[in-house]
Motif scaffolding. Structure first.
Motif, PDB file in Angstrom:
ATOM      1  N   CYS A 136       0.951  -1.848  -0.155  1.00  0.00           N
ATOM      2  CA  CYS A 136       0.015  -0.172  -0.171  1.00  0.00           C
ATOM      3  C   CYS A 136       0.692   1.160   0.118  1.00  0.00           C
ATOM      4  CB  CYS A 136      -1.775  -0.116   1.399  1.00  0.00           C
ATOM      5  SG  CYS A 136      -0.280   0.129   2.925  1.00  0.00           S
ATOM      6  N   ARG A 137      -0.110   2.149  -0.202  1.00  0.00           N
ATOM      7  CA  ARG A 137       0.971   3.598  -0.213  1.00  0.00           C
ATOM      8  C   ARG A 137       0.591   4.203   1.168  1.00  0.00           C
ATOM      9  NH1 ARG A 137      -0.441   6.535  -5.282  1.00  0.00           N
ATOM     10  NH2 ARG A 137       0.762   5.576  -6.489  1.00  0.00           N
ATOM     11  N   PHE A 138       1.108   4.832   1.596  1.00  0.00           N
ATOM     12  CA  PHE A 138       0.713   6.182   2.533  1.00  0.00           C
ATOM     13  C   PHE A 138       0.551   7.651   2.240  1.00  0.00           C
ATOM     14  CE2 PHE A 138       3.987   2.459   4.502  1.00  0.00           C
ATOM     15  CZ  PHE A 138       3.135   1.855   4.847  1.00  0.00           C
ATOM     16  N   SER A 139      -0.924   7.667   2.369  1.00  0.00           N
ATOM     17  CA  SER A 139      -1.804   9.155   1.756  1.00  0.00           C
ATOM     18  C   SER A 139      -1.960   9.874   2.736  1.00  0.00           C
ATOM     19  CB  SER A 139      -2.247   8.428   0.865  1.00  0.00           C
ATOM     20  OG  SER A 139      -1.546   7.189  -0.352  1.00  0.00           O
ATOM     21  N   GLY A 140      -1.214   9.660   3.881  1.00  0.00           N
ATOM     22  CA  GLY A 140      -2.518  11.070   4.649  1.00  0.00           C
ATOM     23  C   GLY A 140      -1.630  10.196   6.057  1.00  0.00           C
ATOM     24  N   ILE A 141      -1.693  10.956   7.261  1.00  0.00           N
ATOM     25  CA  ILE A 141      -1.296  11.059   8.367  1.00  0.00           C
ATOM     26  C   ILE A 141      -2.246   9.621   9.168  1.00  0.00           C
ATOM     27  CG2 ILE A 141      -1.063  11.800  10.638  1.00  0.00           C
ATOM     28  CD1 ILE A 141       1.556  11.875   8.395  1.00  0.00           C
ATOM     29  N   VAL A 142      -2.061   9.215   9.859  1.00  0.00           N
ATOM     30  CA  VAL A 142      -3.258   8.368  11.095  1.00  0.00           C
ATOM     31  C   VAL A 142      -2.259   8.809  12.523  1.00  0.00           C
ATOM     32  CG1 VAL A 142      -3.398   6.335  12.094  1.00  0.00           C
ATOM     33  CG2 VAL A 142      -3.339   7.005   9.101  1.00  0.00           C
ATOM     34  N   LEU A 143      -3.070   9.303  13.322  1.00  0.00           N
ATOM     35  CA  LEU A 143      -3.096   9.175  14.352  1.00  0.00           C
ATOM     36  C   LEU A 143      -3.531   8.513  15.775  1.00  0.00           C
ATOM     37  CD1 LEU A 143      -4.185  13.002  14.665  1.00  0.00           C
ATOM     38  CD2 LEU A 143      -1.853  12.250  14.420  1.00  0.00           C
ATOM     39  N   PRO A 144      -2.836   7.942  16.776  1.00  0.00           N
ATOM     40  CA  PRO A 144      -3.228   7.161  17.643  1.00  0.00           C
ATOM     41  C   PRO A 144      -4.948   6.920  17.689  1.00  0.00           C
ATOM     42  CG  PRO A 144      -0.646   7.708  17.518  1.00  0.00           C
ATOM     43  CD  PRO A 144      -1.455   8.234  16.916  1.00  0.00           C
ATOM     44  N   GLY A 145      -5.432   6.588  18.341  1.00  0.00           N
ATOM     45  CA  GLY A 145      -7.151   6.941  18.435  1.00  0.00           C
ATOM     46  C   GLY A 145      -7.733   6.902  17.211  1.00  0.00           C
ATOM     47  N   ASP A 146      -7.095   6.829  16.023  1.00  0.00           N
ATOM     48  CA  ASP A 146      -8.295   6.917  14.390  1.00  0.00           C
ATOM     49  C   ASP A 146      -8.207   6.075  14.510  1.00  0.00           C
ATOM     50  OD1 ASP A 146      -7.694   9.845  14.062  1.00  0.00           O
ATOM     51  OD2 ASP A 146      -5.357   9.577  12.250  1.00  0.00           O
ATOM     52  N   THR A 147      -9.738   6.135  13.643  1.00  0.00           N
ATOM     53  CA  THR A 147     -10.904   4.821  12.597  1.00  0.00           C
ATOM     54  C   THR A 147     -10.464   4.606  11.168  1.00  0.00           C
ATOM     55  OG1 THR A 147     -11.990   4.733  14.806  1.00  0.00           O
ATOM     56  CG2 THR A 147     -12.690   3.567  12.840  1.00  0.00           C
ATOM     57  N   LEU A 148      -9.951   3.614  10.871  1.00  0.00           N
ATOM     58  CA  LEU A 148      -9.444   3.520   9.513  1.00  0.00           C
ATOM     59  C   LEU A 148     -11.118   2.644   8.893  1.00  0.00           C
ATOM     60  CD1 LEU A 148      -6.829   3.592  11.066  1.00  0.00           C
ATOM     61  CD2 LEU A 148      -5.745   2.935   8.555  1.00  0.00           C
ATOM     62  N   THR A 149     -11.088   3.545   8.209  1.00  0.00           N
ATOM     63  CA  THR A 149     -12.240   2.450   7.563  1.00  0.00           C
ATOM     64  C   THR A 149     -12.363   2.431   5.599  1.00  0.00           C
ATOM     65  OG1 THR A 149     -14.007   3.864   8.449  1.00  0.00           O
ATOM     66  CG2 THR A 149     -15.043   3.441   6.641  1.00  0.00           C
ATOM     67  N   PHE A 150     -12.630   0.831   5.123  1.00  0.00           N
ATOM     68  CA  PHE A 150     -11.816   0.905   4.465  1.00  0.00           C
ATOM     69  C   PHE A 150     -12.485   0.356   3.424  1.00  0.00           C
ATOM     70  CE2 PHE A 150      -8.690  -0.318   7.864  1.00  0.00           C
ATOM     71  CZ  PHE A 150      -7.864  -0.314   7.328  1.00  0.00           C
TER      72      PHE A 150
END
Length: 284
Positions: free
Chosen positions: A238-252
């Protein structure tokens, strides 16, 4: 500080050896979010040392060359470096404990132009120290945002793997607010993920999640959404396209195809993982 692409391309990483135990594999699984439900039998398979399966993505932590790119001899503006993409092929299951050997090499350094950065690709193979059996081949892509315009060749053109259709499936995964603090114990000591002052100096409001942490979350979440065992992963990129912060919810969002699936992930509508590809071992 003068950027030295010649030294990067010629760098000899040598051979790295590392031993790991079930405790290390379990700590990694906790760091990428497994165990949120302590009664989930699927998660417990990666957390119970008496019947342990090892997440294939654990391999990305093994025999790491570490912070080699910070050496002043390379002239890299480290505070502007970003891990931009990751891919892996998993050739064999990792045992619950082993001694492994890693060999790394630079396989590409492309020039995006002045003000746009350079693209560095590093390949690493992880093999069993006893018999030489190959466990995985990893490829890491780094964007050196402060080091473009050195006169190198541009990166090759790429095409998207994401179909222009509605996704076939969706899934979500919430990161613990402590996710980065736990994940770093698997060997990624970059201060960007723990030091608030360092994160601010790099342009972020707070410490961010490790890209490889989000990568592993994707492997598990997409597998589970499609009723596949994460232990059966054969390939993941995968490509890392944006910042993920601890506590975030990722929607796939997930698109099925004959070879596996494509995916991308958003956090509150903001794209964070893109051009994802996942495949599993056939017949399992």
């Amino acid at each position: 500080m003068t950027f030295r692409p010649d030294r990067i391309l010629a760098h000899d990483f040598g051979e790295a050896r590392q031993s790991y135990t079930a405790r290390d594999a379990i700590l990694y699984a906790l760091g990428v979010g497994l165990g949120g439900d302590p009664l989930d039998e699927g998660d417990l398979a990666f957390l119970d040392e008496t019947r342990l399966s090892v997440l294939p993505t654990f391999a990305v932590t093994l025999c790491s060359p570490g912070m080699w790119i910070r050496d002043a001899a390379f002239g890299v503006d480290f505070r502007r470096l970003v891990h931009s993409a990751q891919s892996a092929e998993f050739h064999a299951l990792l045992p619950a404990s082993a001694e492994v050997v890693g060999t790394a090499r630079v396989v590409g350094l492309a020039d995006r132009g002045e003000g746009r950065g350079a693209v560095l690709e590093l390949e690493r193979q992880i093999a069993d120290a006893a018999d030489g059996g190959l466990y995985c081949t990893l490829r890491q892509t780094l964007l050196l945002r402060g080091n473009g315009g050195f006169g190198g060749s541009p990166p090759p053109p790429t095409t998207s793997v994401i179909p222009d259709t509605a996704p076939d499936a969706e899934a979500s995964a919430r990161l613990s607010p402590r996710a980065a603090l736990i994940y770093r114990l698997s060997g990624d000591w970059n201060p960007l993920h723990i030091d608030p002052a360092f994160a601010k100096s790099a342009g972020f409001e707070r410490p961010i999640m490790h890209g490889l942490g989000s990568y592993a979350v994707a492997g598990a979440a997409v597998s589970r959404a499609l009723d596949r065992n994460p232990a059966d992963l054969r390939a993941l990129s995968c490509r890392f396209s944006g910042i993920v912060l601890p506590g975030d919810t990722l929607t796939f969002s997930i698109w099925l195809d004959a070879d596996g699936a494509a995916f991308r992930a958003h956090v509150e509508g903001r794209l964070v993982l893109d051009e994802g590809r996942i495949a599993w071992r056939s017949g399992e």
